[in-house]
Motif scaffolding. Structure first.
Motif, short mmCIF file in Angstrom:
data_model
loop_
_atom_site.label_atom_id
_atom_site.label_comp_id
_atom_site.label_asym_id
_atom_site.label_seq_id
_atom_site.Cartn_x
_atom_site.Cartn_y
_atom_site.Cartn_z
N SER A 86 0.86 -1.19 0.00
CA SER A 86 0.00 0.00 0.00
C SER A 86 0.89 1.23 0.00
O SER A 86 2.11 1.12 0.22
CB SER A 86 -0.91 0.01 1.24
N GLY A 87 0.28 2.38 -0.20
CA GLY A 87 1.04 3.63 -0.13
C GLY A 87 1.67 3.81 1.24
O GLY A 87 2.83 4.20 1.37
N MET A 88 0.92 3.49 2.30
CA MET A 88 1.46 3.65 3.66
C MET A 88 2.60 2.66 3.92
O MET A 88 3.53 2.96 4.67
CB MET A 88 0.36 3.51 4.72
N PHE A 112 -0.78 13.50 4.13
CA PHE A 112 -1.83 12.49 4.22
C PHE A 112 -2.06 12.09 5.69
O PHE A 112 -1.11 12.03 6.47
CB PHE A 112 -1.40 11.28 3.37
N GLU A 156 4.23 16.75 0.12
CA GLU A 156 3.29 16.32 -0.92
C GLU A 156 2.90 17.58 -1.68
O GLU A 156 2.73 18.63 -1.07
CB GLU A 156 2.00 15.76 -0.28
N ASP A 185 6.03 12.74 -1.76
CA ASP A 185 4.89 11.88 -2.04
C ASP A 185 4.18 12.50 -3.25
O ASP A 185 3.55 13.55 -3.14
CB ASP A 185 3.97 11.83 -0.81
N CYS A 187 1.75 11.35 -5.16
CA CYS A 187 0.51 10.63 -5.44
C CYS A 187 -0.53 11.51 -6.15
O CYS A 187 -1.16 11.07 -7.10
CB CYS A 187 -0.03 10.11 -4.11
N PHE A 188 -0.69 12.75 -5.70
CA PHE A 188 -1.75 13.59 -6.28
C PHE A 188 -1.42 14.03 -7.70
O PHE A 188 -2.33 14.25 -8.49
CB PHE A 188 -1.99 14.83 -5.39
N SER A 207 1.16 6.34 -3.51
CA SER A 207 0.09 5.40 -3.25
C SER A 207 -0.44 5.04 -4.64
O SER A 207 -1.08 5.88 -5.29
CB SER A 207 -1.01 6.03 -2.41
N THR A 209 -2.72 3.12 -5.19
CA THR A 209 -4.15 2.91 -4.98
C THR A 209 -4.99 3.98 -5.67
O THR A 209 -6.14 3.74 -6.02
CB THR A 209 -4.44 2.99 -3.46
N LYS A 210 -4.42 5.15 -5.85
CA LYS A 210 -5.20 6.30 -6.32
C LYS A 210 -5.20 6.36 -7.85
O LYS A 210 -5.70 5.44 -8.48
CB LYS A 210 -4.66 7.59 -5.68
N LEU A 219 -5.07 -1.95 -3.65
CA LEU A 219 -4.11 -1.14 -2.92
C LEU A 219 -2.71 -1.44 -3.44
O LEU A 219 -2.43 -2.58 -3.84
CB LEU A 219 -4.14 -1.47 -1.43
N GLY A 220 -1.86 -0.45 -3.41
CA GLY A 220 -0.47 -0.66 -3.78
C GLY A 220 0.33 0.59 -3.49
O GLY A 220 -0.23 1.67 -3.30
N LEU A 338 -9.82 8.42 -3.75
CA LEU A 338 -9.75 9.52 -4.72
C LEU A 338 -8.99 9.02 -5.94
O LEU A 338 -8.35 7.96 -5.90
CB LEU A 338 -9.08 10.75 -4.11
#
Ligand SMILES: *Cc1c(COP(=O)(O)O)cnc(C)c1O
Length: 393
Positions: A86-88, A112, A156, A185, A187-188, A207, A209-210, A219-220, A338
């Motif tokens: 997962s991202g975490m 996050f 981020e 990070d 991700c966005f 992440s 996952t997004k 998840l990843g 998201l």
């Protein structure tokens, strides 16, 4: 998997592929196996000694995970990477690899929620402290926050849910000057919109996952960066076990083939909707990086290709008006994810960020009536009609 540097982002994403099996499949095979078989004792010895590069056990590596990693490494212009469950998993393993007890993190305040929990609830157990700075803080002021035990700068950008932009190039220079790791990070933005390594990042976390999955299924997570840093991270990861499942890697790897085309559509629709929201009489303000009205619009133009898929806006009337508004939407989903093909709407003040005090919320750009919209891949007119009907109701 050979890299062809003259090809475009989309082409590399599609044409980077693991070796075909004896069945000559066109789409990559799924290697759903926990371990791999050796010819003889000598091959097994050489593999464990790392004299021979091959898969041993799926906690260490797997062809599907490696294919996913290779694609993201190319997208971010990195040297190597490690995938996580997962991202975490990626965030925790990255800090745990590079920080020692007593170290200090300098981080943007708007991170996050679970990353904030790591910094404030768990890392203090190992005497690792974090100092927060706000997204709009002047870079020369940040220099005063660096301590002898500071190990890294963490950000981020754009931030969640305030959609603020951090100056990656300036932060990269500051980190270099003080010999700190610069960790982003991303991700966005996704690597399609922004490549932090080009601005001096040492490590880039996602992440997956997004927007990477983009269809709300698995998840990843992944961290990419310089080879020697990734080697250290890999050794931590293979011994601590938050490995990405081969099945999730297979799904994510396929998703990356359409990342560019999806993110283009997400961003184009988001810009259309942000412009319309800005003109609506029931709205107090709209934050979207590619609107002229965004306070860091010029910075966004400099470091991002498009504005992303997240819009934050303020409904007139505060908290109750915000909650009423999301209840009145019909098409948009109320969900914690998201970057999905389905548009998602949330009210951060009463949900994801409800544990923060009013003051802490305002420090990360959250107001009581703020709505976060993750613009999906439905037709932008249908998304807008849903928002408009809810606002008019
Ligand atoms: C979702 C998210 C994470 C955590 O990722 P998971 O895959 O849910 O563990 C980390 N950082 C950002 C910016 C995120 O949006």
């Amino acid at each position: 998997m050979d890299k062809k540097p003259n090809q475009h982002f989309e082409t590399q994403a599609i044409r980077t592929q693991m070796e075909r099996s004896s069945y000559s499949e066109h789409s990559s095979a799924l290697h759903l196996t926990s371990s791999f078989v050796f010819e003889d004792a000598e091959e097994m010895r050489a593999s464990f000694a790392e004299e021979k590069q091959r898969a041993i056990y799926s906690r260490f590596s797997n062809p599907n995970t490696s294919e996913f990693v290779q694609k993201v490494v190319q997208m971010e212009d990195a040297e190597d990477g490690v995938a996580f469950a997962s991202g975490m998993g990626a965030v925790f393993a990255t800090f745990s690899t590079f920080l020692n007890a007593g170290d200090h993190i300098l981080s943007a305040r708007a991170v996050f929620g679970s990353t904030h929990a790591l910094f404030t609830k768990f890392f203090p157990k190992w005497n690792i402290e974090t100092t927060y700075f706000s997204a709009t803080e002047a870079i020369d002021h940040l220099e005063n926050l660096i301590q002898p035990n500071t190990r890294c700068i963490y950000v981020e950008s754009p931030t969640n849910p305030g959609v603020e932009i951090l100056d990656l190039e300036a932060l990269g220079k500051l980190a270099k000057k003080h010999n700190l790791l610069f960790i982003v990070d991303n991700c966005f933005a996704t690597p399609y919109l922004q490549q932090p390594i080009h601005f001096g990042a040492d490590l880039v976390i996602h992440s997956a996952t997004k927007l990477m999955d983009g269809q709300g299924r698995v998840l990843g997570g992944i961290t990419v960066g310089k080879k020697e840093l990734i080697r250290a991270l890999y050794l931590f990861a293979r011994n601590t076990g938050a490995s990405l499942s081969p099945f999730n890697a297979w799904v994510l790897s396929k998703s990356l083939e359409t990342l560019a085309i999806r993110v283009d559509r997400h961003c184009d629709s988001a810009l259309e909707i942000a412009k319309k929201l800005e003109k609506h009489p029931r709205i107090n303000g709209v934050k979207y990086p590619f609107l002229n009205s965004h306070p860091q619009h010029q910075l966004a133009l400099k470091q991002m290709k498009k504005g992303g898929n997240i819009i934050s806006f303020e409904v007139k009337g505060g908290l109750e008006a915000g909650r009423k508004f999301i209840d009145a939407t019909q098409l948009c989903s109320l969900s914690a994810n998201l970057g999905d093909s389905r548009s998602i709407i949330t009210h951060p003040s009463s949900t994801t960020h409800s544990k923060l005090s009013q003051e802490e919320q305002s420090e990360v750009g959250i107001t009581p009536g703020m709505i976060r919209l993750s613009v999906g891949l439905e037709h932008h007119e249908d998304i807008w009609n849903d928002l408009k009907e809810a606002l008019d109701a």
